[in-house]
Each structure stands twice: as C-alpha cells, then as structure tokens.
Design an enzyme around this catalytic site. Structure first.
Site, mmCIF file in Angstrom:
data_model
loop_
_atom_site.group_PDB
_atom_site.id
_atom_site.type_symbol
_atom_site.label_atom_id
_atom_site.label_comp_id
_atom_site.label_asym_id
_atom_site.label_seq_id
_atom_site.Cartn_x
_atom_site.Cartn_y
_atom_site.Cartn_z
ATOM 1 N N LYS A 78 0.858 -1.188 0.000
ATOM 2 C CA LYS A 78 0.000 0.000 0.000
ATOM 3 C C LYS A 78 0.896 1.241 0.000
ATOM 4 O O LYS A 78 1.919 1.259 0.703
ATOM 5 C CB LYS A 78 -0.894 -0.025 1.246
ATOM 6 C CG LYS A 78 -1.933 1.079 1.315
ATOM 7 C CD LYS A 78 -2.828 0.921 2.550
ATOM 8 C CE LYS A 78 -3.897 1.987 2.650
ATOM 9 N NZ LYS A 78 -4.772 1.816 3.838
ATOM 10 N N SER A 153 -9.814 1.806 2.973
ATOM 11 C CA SER A 153 -8.976 2.585 2.103
ATOM 12 C C SER A 153 -7.935 1.768 1.329
ATOM 13 O O SER A 153 -7.400 2.260 0.344
ATOM 14 C CB SER A 153 -8.236 3.642 2.924
ATOM 15 O OG SER A 153 -7.362 3.035 3.846
ATOM 16 N N SER A 177 -9.933 -0.610 7.120
ATOM 17 C CA SER A 177 -9.348 -0.489 5.780
ATOM 18 C C SER A 177 -8.647 -1.721 5.227
ATOM 19 O O SER A 177 -8.269 -1.718 4.059
ATOM 20 C CB SER A 177 -8.371 0.676 5.735
ATOM 21 O OG SER A 177 -9.093 1.862 5.600
HETATM 22 N N1 GLN Z 1 -13.173 4.207 6.393
HETATM 23 C C1 GLN Z 1 -12.587 4.616 7.632
HETATM 24 C C2 GLN Z 1 -12.161 6.053 7.498
HETATM 25 O O1 GLN Z 1 -12.427 6.621 6.522
HETATM 26 C C3 GLN Z 1 -11.440 3.722 7.983
HETATM 27 C C4 GLN Z 1 -10.268 3.945 7.129
HETATM 28 C C5 GLN Z 1 -9.080 3.125 7.553
HETATM 29 O O2 GLN Z 1 -9.204 2.096 8.208
HETATM 30 N N2 GLN Z 1 -7.914 3.600 7.198
HETATM 31 O O3 GLN Z 1 -11.546 6.615 8.355
#
Ligand code: GLN
Length: 485
Positions: A78, A153, A177
């Site tokens: 990532k 994400s 995420s």
């Molecule tokens: N969707 C959540 C957010 O927008 C979690 C994102 C994540 O785990 N990085 O913060």
C-alpha cells in the site's frame, strides 16, 4: 493454472523445487498487470526495475540454498508504507514527489524474507475513506464488477490480490481499511492487534488506531505473512515486546468445542439480507463442525462510529499538521509570505475528504470543546473495550459480518459522508479496542459479489483467527470462481 493464480505457499513450493524461477514468476505477474491494470487500476506506481533486481537476487539465493519464507514471491505494498528512495504518496498530491530516505519496518522485514515488490497500491487519500475514490491518482475498480468500488482505504491492495496482480499485499487498517476491502474483493484480510506489527514507516493517520496487516488469497498465506511482519520493533514505541508464535501452527486444526460469540448488535436491521444469509451460513458450518454458537451482547456498539469520527479526525488533524510545504513534497508557488504558503500549499495539496477530517479534528480538539468531544469519546472508547473484555470471558472468538452490504457502485456514496462512514460500522470497534480481526470470504450475493465474515479475538490472539479462518476455509472451500477480467 497460470503462475499468477497461485497462492504464496504454492508459488514458494514451485520456486524452492526449481520448477520455476523468481524471474519467470515476476514476468507472469507483470504480464497479468499489463493485461488487466487499465481496467482495475490497483497500483499507483510499479517498481519494475527494483523488482527484477530482487527477483534475480532471489534466484541466486535459491541456487545457493538460502531460502527465506517469501523468497521470490511478488508482493504489493500500500502506498502508505515508506519505501526507501521510491515514491510514497499516500494517494495525496501533497506527497506526490516524496521519496522516503528509509524503509518502513514491514518493508524491511519483507525484503529480508526474500519478497519481490511489484509496486505501490492505490488507496483513499491518507487512508481516509471506504471506497478508494478519494485517491488523487484516480479510482480503483472492483475486479468482480468494474462498475463497483473495491472498498477502502486499502482498495488497491485488495483489488491487486483479487485480480491476481500480486501474490499477496500489505495494507493498513485504522477503522476497517483491510477487512472491509478484503470482504468486498473476496480475499482474506487481517488487522493484527494494536502493537503487534510495527508502524515505523507507516505514514500516520490516527496513531492510536492504525495497524498494518496482510491481504492474501487464503488463510495459510495470511499465517505466512504474519510470521514475517509481526514482532517487536525497538524503533516503534507502541510495538509490544511479546513472543510471536509460528502462526502456521494454527492451520488445519479443528475448532470443535470452541464457543463462538454472536453479538446481537451486529445483526440488526439495515444489513443486506444476502450478506446476512452468507454470514449465517458460515456460522452454521462452524456449528456443524462442533463449535458452539452463543449469543452475546456488546451494548456500546451503537457509539462506535460516532466515537471513531471524533478520535480518528482529532489524531489526523495533529498528524497532518506536518505537511506545511516546507518539509515534504508539494509546495504552492509564489506565496506572498509564510502564512500564505501554508494556506496555498494545504488548500491545493489536500483533497476534500482530508480537509473535512482536519476541520473536524481541529474543532473537537479546540479549547472549550475538548472536554465535550475528545475527552468524552475517549471515555466511551474505554467502555467499548470493556464490552469486549466481558464477552471474551464467555467465548473464544466473535463472529460478525465484515460489512453491512456487498460492494456498492462507484460514486454511490461519494457525496454522502455519513453513508460512507457507515460502511465501517462492523469493523471500527476492533480498532477502538485494539483487538485483532480477520475477514474471510464466505460466499457470494445473487449478483456474484463476494461476502466476507469477520472474526474478532482477544489481544494478541491472532492465532485463533488463523485457526477459525482455516477451519472455515476447509468447510467452505474457496470457490473456483475468480473475477472475470
Ligand atoms: N473508512 C474509515 C475512514 O475513513 C477507515 C479507514 C481506515 O481504516 N484507514 O476513516
């Protein structure tokens, strides 16, 4: 079977036996990437040149009998993991030309294990999002249906594994995420216990919630990657100095006699009936193999999303203060003075969702509001954690859906932040409590979209997640279905 369709353990076997070479494997992956990447867009950048050097080194070490657990295996990272000398953008314009002078600890560990890095995967900007649509570099599409989002994400990592554009990938999980995109792309994704995997070199989003974990094609590969990336790191103060078991020892073991907690708050209205049916199917399959399902209650679940959207933006607003146009990457041109340089740089460098988080975070931390919001949220967070302590006295693991619905359409929730935030309704609690969680594929909807089941365990009990995930995969073998690309 094509080389790129194999799991990490299958590839490794073929490499070690000399049936194929790391170079051949890498060729197969880059050909695959060439064939599908213009439709999926899982990657922000490819690391071709260094990957071939790594593959050559892997082939040499195999010939010399020096074999690491990932020697010659193509892995995607990532783009939030620092890679020495290679762009690490966090999918943000503000880091577009940032080349870290060092490797993240996970990256260094994977290197040392012999992995070959295919490239850096797409993500929501600064990992803020659930759909990979907030990336400055364009959206990633779900390999199962190109009109749908891959989750987020870490959507690029999940899509890359699902589309066979790498053998496994690394992601990060602050509120879901890893687990959410894993579920929506039909792959395995684990968020380890907070403190289990070093965050050194992981670009910070919300430091008390962030964890790094693997995306894999099966649970065996998850165990193999965890063996490599988990462990104490003296350079990271929240990394915990405890023994790491050999996670492979938890594979292929029965869960007979286990108590599986089914939290009633996670099976409420609003969950898609097909998702619910698939997840209940997984629970029944485990029951059929001798586990006991017991109903449990996590009464503070209803506060998770609200608490998260105070704590995560608060920490983010503080972490992102460092992007000021002086020390990193992008800087706006021709400012009149220092203040204007900050303003112009941050206005142009950050996207809308990141700005929203910075504004919320700054607000909840500001004097006069801190007690009402941040402090209150921290107190409720403690109650959420206590819920889990109480329930884990009654059961070995908890079973829930990973997501309330299967993959939604591109654009569907982009203008509705609350709906977007609710996609993580079942995953956020594990980050708030610091416990480990895994998402394992457990079926498909009528439209052929993958569904994931989530298991949660007490702190540092990732082994239980591997054990039950592996048990479930033998009960519900990975469907021979693959995304048609
Ligand atoms: N969707 C959540 C957010 O927008 C979690 C994102 C994540 O785990 N990085 O913060």
């Amino acid at each position: 079977m094509e080389l790129y369709e194999l799991t990490v353990h299958e590839l490794h076997e073929k490499l070690v036996s000399g049936e194929t070479t790391a170079r051949e494997v890498l060729d197969a992956y880059y050909r695959r990437i060439e064939a599908v990447e213009d439709r999926v867009h899982a990657y922000i950048s490819l690391m071709k040149e260094t990957a071939y050097a790594q593959a050559e080194e892997a082939d040499r070490s195999i010939r010399e009998g020096r074999i690491g657990p990932l020697t010659g295996v193509p892995i995607a990272l990532k783009d939030i993991c620092c890679t020495r000398g290679f762009p690490t953008t966090c999918a943000s314009r503000i880091l577009e030309n940032f080349r870290p002078p060092y490797d993240a600890t996970v990256v260094a560990r994977l290197r040392a294990a012999g992995a070959v890095f295919t490239g850096k995967t797409n993500m929501d900007e600064f990992a803020m999002g659930s759909s990979t649509e907030t990336s400055y570099f364009g959206v990633t599409r779900n390999p199962w249906d190109l009109e749908r989002i891959p989750g987020g994400s870490s959507g690029g990592s999940a899509a890359a594994v699902a589309a066979d554009e790498c053998a496994a990938a690394i992601g990060s999980d602050t509120g879901g995420s890893i687990r959410q995109p894993a579920a929506l792309c039909g792959v395995v994704g684990m968020k380890p216990t907070y403190g289990r995997v070093s965050r050194f070199g992981l670009v910070a989003f919300a430091s008390s919630l962030d964890q790094i974990g693997p995306f894999t094609k099966d649970v065996r590969d998850c165990a193999i990657l965890m063996n490599v990336i988990a462990g104490h790191d003296p350079r990271e103060s929240t990394s915990v100095p405890v023994e790491i078991p050999d996670y492979r020892a938890f594979l292929d073991r029965s869960v007979e006699g286990w108590k599986i907690g089914i939290p009633r708050e996670y099976f409420m209205e609003g969950i898609d009936p097909e998702v619910r049916a698939a997840v209940e199917g997984a629970a029944r399959a485990l029951e059929g193999s001798g586990a006991k399902l017991i109903e449990v209650s996590l009464p503070h679940t209803k506060y998770c999303v609200a608490v998260y959207y105070i704590i995560a933006p608060a920490e983010a607003s503080s972490n992102l203060a460092r992007y000021d146009g002086v020390r990193y990457g992008f800087r706006a041109e021709d400012p009149r003075d220092l203040l204007e340089m900050y303003k112009k740089t941050r206005s142009a460098g950050f996207g809308a969702e990141v700005k929203r988080r910075i504004i919320i975070g700054t607000y909840v931390l500001s004097s006069g509001y801190y007690e009402a919001y941040y402090k209150k949220a921290s107190q409720v967070r403690a109650l959420i954690r206590e819920d889990f302590d109480r329930v884990f006295a009654l059961c070995d693991v908890i079973l829930t859906p990973t997501t309330p619905t299967a993959a939604f359409r591109l654009g569907e929730k982009l203008d509705d932040p609350i709906q977007m935030y609710l996609s993580d309704i079942f995953t956020i609690s594990a980050n708030l409590a610091g416990i480990p969680g895994i998402s394992v594929p457990c079926g498909f909807t009528g439209e052929g979209l993958p569904v994931g089941v989530q298991f949660l365990a007490p702190h540092f009990e990732e082994g239980r997640l591997i054990q039950i995930g592996s048990a479930l995969s033998t009960l519900m073998p990975r469907e021979v279905r693959r995304p048609r690309l």
